[in-house]
Write an enzyme that holds these catalytic residues in place. Structure first.
Site, short mmCIF file in Angstrom:
data_model
loop_
_atom_site.label_atom_id
_atom_site.label_comp_id
_atom_site.label_asym_id
_atom_site.label_seq_id
_atom_site.Cartn_x
_atom_site.Cartn_y
_atom_site.Cartn_z
N SER A 44 0.84 -1.20 0.00
CA SER A 44 0.00 0.00 0.00
C SER A 44 0.88 1.25 0.00
O SER A 44 2.08 1.16 0.24
CB SER A 44 -0.89 -0.05 1.26
OG SER A 44 -1.50 1.18 1.52
N ASP A 93 5.13 -10.35 8.65
CA ASP A 93 4.75 -9.47 9.75
C ASP A 93 6.04 -8.96 10.36
O ASP A 93 6.78 -9.74 10.98
CB ASP A 93 3.92 -10.26 10.78
CG ASP A 93 3.52 -9.38 11.96
OD1 ASP A 93 4.04 -8.25 12.09
OD2 ASP A 93 2.69 -9.84 12.77
N TYR A 211 3.91 7.46 17.71
CA TYR A 211 4.42 7.48 16.34
C TYR A 211 5.66 8.38 16.26
O TYR A 211 6.69 8.02 15.70
CB TYR A 211 3.32 8.01 15.40
CG TYR A 211 3.70 8.02 13.94
CD1 TYR A 211 3.64 6.85 13.18
CD2 TYR A 211 4.12 9.19 13.31
CE1 TYR A 211 3.99 6.86 11.83
CE2 TYR A 211 4.46 9.21 11.96
CZ TYR A 211 4.39 8.04 11.23
OH TYR A 211 4.73 8.05 9.90
N LYS A 215 9.48 7.34 15.21
CA LYS A 215 10.18 7.89 14.05
C LYS A 215 11.43 8.67 14.46
O LYS A 215 12.42 8.71 13.73
CB LYS A 215 9.22 8.77 13.23
CG LYS A 215 8.10 7.98 12.55
CD LYS A 215 8.63 6.97 11.54
CE LYS A 215 7.54 6.23 10.80
NZ LYS A 215 8.02 5.25 9.83
N ILE A 244 1.70 12.96 3.53
CA ILE A 244 1.52 12.59 2.11
C ILE A 244 0.24 11.78 2.00
O ILE A 244 -0.04 10.93 2.88
CB ILE A 244 2.71 11.72 1.61
CG1 ILE A 244 4.07 12.32 1.99
CG2 ILE A 244 2.61 11.48 0.10
CD1 ILE A 244 4.57 13.48 1.19
N THR A 246 -1.70 9.04 1.54
CA THR A 246 -1.71 7.57 1.41
C THR A 246 -2.78 7.07 2.39
O THR A 246 -3.25 7.84 3.24
CB THR A 246 -0.36 6.93 1.81
OG1 THR A 246 -0.21 7.05 3.23
CG2 THR A 246 0.82 7.54 1.10
N1 LIG Z 1 1.81 8.86 4.45
C1 LIG Z 1 2.51 9.72 5.13
O1 LIG Z 1 2.14 10.88 5.26
C2 LIG Z 1 3.82 9.33 5.76
C3 LIG Z 1 4.67 10.37 6.16
C4 LIG Z 1 5.89 10.04 6.72
C5 LIG Z 1 6.26 8.73 6.86
N2 LIG Z 1 5.43 7.75 6.46
C6 LIG Z 1 5.89 6.37 6.65
O2 LIG Z 1 5.94 5.73 5.39
C7 LIG Z 1 5.79 4.34 5.56
C8 LIG Z 1 4.72 3.84 4.63
O3 LIG Z 1 3.49 4.44 5.00
P1 LIG Z 1 2.31 4.73 3.98
O4 LIG Z 1 1.97 6.15 4.07
O5 LIG Z 1 2.64 4.16 2.65
O6 LIG Z 1 1.13 3.94 4.72
P2 LIG Z 1 0.22 2.72 4.25
O7 LIG Z 1 -0.70 2.45 5.38
O8 LIG Z 1 -0.37 2.99 2.92
O9 LIG Z 1 1.28 1.53 4.09
C9 LIG Z 1 1.87 0.91 5.19
C10 LIG Z 1 2.00 -0.55 4.89
O10 LIG Z 1 2.65 -1.17 6.01
C11 LIG Z 1 1.98 -2.41 6.23
N3 LIG Z 1 2.18 -2.89 7.59
C12 LIG Z 1 1.64 -2.42 8.74
N4 LIG Z 1 1.98 -3.21 9.77
C13 LIG Z 1 2.78 -4.18 9.26
C14 LIG Z 1 3.43 -5.30 9.81
N5 LIG Z 1 3.34 -5.59 11.11
N6 LIG Z 1 4.17 -6.09 8.99
C15 LIG Z 1 4.25 -5.82 7.67
N7 LIG Z 1 3.63 -4.80 7.09
C16 LIG Z 1 2.91 -3.99 7.87
C17 LIG Z 1 0.51 -2.11 5.95
O11 LIG Z 1 -0.24 -3.29 5.74
C18 LIG Z 1 0.62 -1.24 4.72
O12 LIG Z 1 0.59 -1.99 3.53
C19 LIG Z 1 5.47 4.12 7.04
O13 LIG Z 1 6.64 3.77 7.73
C20 LIG Z 1 5.00 5.50 7.48
O14 LIG Z 1 5.20 5.70 8.86
C21 LIG Z 1 4.21 8.01 5.91
#
Ligand SMILES: NC(=O)c1ccc[n+]([C@@H]2O[C@H](COP(=O)([O-])OP(=O)(O)OC[C@H]3O[C@@H](n4cnc5c(N)ncnc54)[C@H](O)[C@@H]3O)[C@@H](O)[C@H]2O)c1
Length: 377
Positions: A44, A93, A211, A215, A244, A246
């Protein structure tokens, strides 16, 4: 601060950190071709974006996630769209050590060259219930242990991934130690670890305490590791995206940030591709957010600007100067480690080869335990 690798307090050369990024140069996707890349949480959001882009670029991409149905479908769809036959989904996981061990082993097994070039520690989640800041039932006889699910995924999971990456990346067949002088055109095999931290890694996000802590910890892990992973010939880089769009972002947050404060997933994918496709980038970090005006100072360092400068950027370097001015103790440790690497030289290489052969033999006699779900076109 001006970059001067020759200066007395700098260990930039010793840790093999590369110079500041030139973000105006285009990224060449051709360099991801034939690389084997692992992405945790790849079903995702960013993970999906990375997967789509690098699959189109001809890489072998293995995603590990807990959402099996979505991951399986994504791989099937992209394989059909791109014709790339080296795309895989495996259940993983990240909070479960054995699950990650199996994920890495299975990825090595299906990798066409039996090695891993790049690991992206991407899996993450936010605290949707706010339980950490709202203690309950503390007057009961046995107050419940607080659950730290976010720390488990974002920190413990990323640390498991890192530990395994530091095991497998140096064993990537035909790879050589990462270096700022690597030539992307001729570097067929890589040893790259990419962290996905966050804006929450460098500042607070009110209401997302757990969170933010996870981070920040990831940033600390990155800043420390990038001074020492040269011992394994591994290069490490980091992305810190701001908000972002998502599926991670909750609907209320999206509403709050409506009207330009939300960045684009494509810019995060672009920044990650720059790191992944460029073996000469070592120990750098990018902040990625909505496109904003930027200006550079006399040292050539860029920062966001309130002025309308005419140039807008979605990304900017951060934490790049940690190792330019160091304390005596830090310098001594780093130089001692560097001496060990020098002394190890060919002997170390020989020992590593022996270890790899021993591991291969062991794998042949041990029954291979596959992950729950695997899809191969
Ligand atoms: N979207 C944002 O604004 C944003 C900003 C900064 C950082 N991030 C970071 O980017 C990364 C990706 O986030 P995203 O925005 O694509 O979110 P998202 O929810 O679309 O994707 C996260 C993915 O991690 C998977 N996941 C969760 N727990 C898990 C586990 N125990 N084992 C394996 N997979 C697991 C979920 O199933 C999902 O597919 C994350 O580390 C998030 O903290 C996101």
């Amino acid at each position: 601060m001006a970059i001067d690798p020759g200066q007395k307090y700098s260990v930039v050369d010793t840790i093999r950190q590369s110079p500041p990024l030139d973000l105006s140069t285009p990224v060449d996707d051709a360099w991801v071709k034939d690389k084997t890349i692992l992405i945790t949480g790849g079903a995702s959001g960013f993970g999906e974006g990375f997967f789509r882009r690098w699959a189109a670029g001809g890489a072998t991409v293995v995603i590990g996630d807990i959402t099996v149905e979505r991951g399986d479908k994504l791989v099937r769809d992209v394989a059909r769209e791109t014709g790339n036959k080296n795309l895989h989904f495996l259940h993983c996981d990240v909070t479960d050590w054995q699950s990650q061990v199996d994920f890495f082993k299975a990825a090595v097994k299906i990798s066409p060259h039996k090695g891993i070039d790049c690991v992206v520690a991407n899996a993450g989640k936010i605290d949707t219930k706010g339980t950490f800041e709202n203690p309950r039932d503390l007057d009961s006889l046995t107050p419940p242990t607080p659950a730290f699910g976010v720390l488990d995924v974002n920190l413990k999971g990323a640390m498991y991934t890192t530990h395994l990456a530091l095991f497998w990346l140096p064993r990537n067949p035909s790879s050589i130690a990462a270096s700022p002088t690597s030539d992307p055109v001729n570097t067929k095999r890589d040893r790259h670890l990419l962290f996905i931290s966050s804006l929450a890694g460098i500042g607070p996000i009110p209401g997302q305490t757990e969170y933010t802590a996870s981070k920040h910890a990831l940033v600390g892990l990155y800043r420390s590791l990038r001074a020492t992973t040269f011992r394994h010939g591994v290069r490490i880089n980091m992305l810190c995206p701001s908000h972002i769009a998502t599926p991670l972002q909750t609907a209320p947050l999206r509403m709050l940030l409506a009207g330009g404060s939300m960045g684009e997933c494509d810019d995060v994918v672009e920044a990650a591709t720059r790191f992944v496709a460029s073996p000469q980038i070592v120990g750098r970090a990018l902040l990625v957010g909505p496109k904003m005006s930027v200006e550079s100072d006399s040292d050539g360092h860029w920062s966001w600007s309130d002025k309308q400068t005419g140039e807008e950027r979605a990304m900017m370097e951060i934490f790049a100067h940690d190792w330019e001015e160091t304390e005596t103790s830090q310098r001594r440790v780093i130089r001692a480690l560097n001496k060990v690497v020098e002394i190890k030289g060919w002997t170390g290489w020989f020992v590593d080869v022996l270890k790899a052969i021993r591991l291969k033999r062991k794998e042949n006699v041990t029954k291979f335990v596959p992950c729950l779900s695997e899809y191969k076109v």
